[in-house]
Design a protein around this motif. Structure first.
Motif: not given
Length: 142
Positions: A1-10, A83-93, A95-103
């Motif tokens: 699945m494409k990493f669509i965090f940018a669209v959704l978070m905003a 912390k709540g932000f990172v926990v909530t959006f970690s599933p969108t990554t 499991g990619d550690l680079k994306k989790i670090a970006e979050l």
């Protein structure tokens, strides 16, 4: 699945969670959105704007997002919960550690920004500042 965090978070990350859960949970999350609409006094236009993954222009729409963020523990007691932000959006990554670090990096940057007194000038203004911070920094997490 494409990493669509940018669209959704905003535009209210709850919608991503709606897509990732079964039908029973989906209904629960949509009920949260409706409950927050009622609590914030937001219009049907605000509700539709959020469902279209856009940021509402009204104060009530922003307060609706704050209510949703409170339910997701992204906001607590009127403050951003990193912390709540990172926990909530970690599933969108995925499991990619680079994306989790970006979050985490985004969360830290926005936490510093919204901690300023200017971010809390009126009800839900911290959420508005937070959404603006997310939008300005999306290129760092995509």
């Amino acid at each position: 699945m494409k990493f669509i965090f940018a669209v959704l978070m905003a535009t209210c990350g709850l919608l991503l969670l709606v897509e990732q859960v079964d039908a029973t949970e989906n209904q629960k999350l949509l009920a949260w959105i409706k409950d927050c609409q009622k609590q914030a006094g937001a219009s049907n236009d605000d509700y539709e704007t959020i469902l279209k993954r856009k940021i509402p222009a009204t104060d009530e729409g922003t307060c609706m997002i704050e209510c949703i963020f409170n339910k997701l523990h992204i906001m607590e007691n009127g403050r951003f919960n990193r912390k709540g932000f990172v926990v909530t959006f970690s599933p969108t990554t995925g499991g990619d550690l680079k994306k989790i670090a970006e979050l985490r990096s985004l969360a830290a940057a926005c936490e510093r920004e919204v901690a300023s007194p200017e971010a809390r000038t009126k009800p839900c203004s911290t959420t508005k500042s937070l959404l603006n911070c997310f939008a300005r920094n999306m290129d760092k997490v995509a």
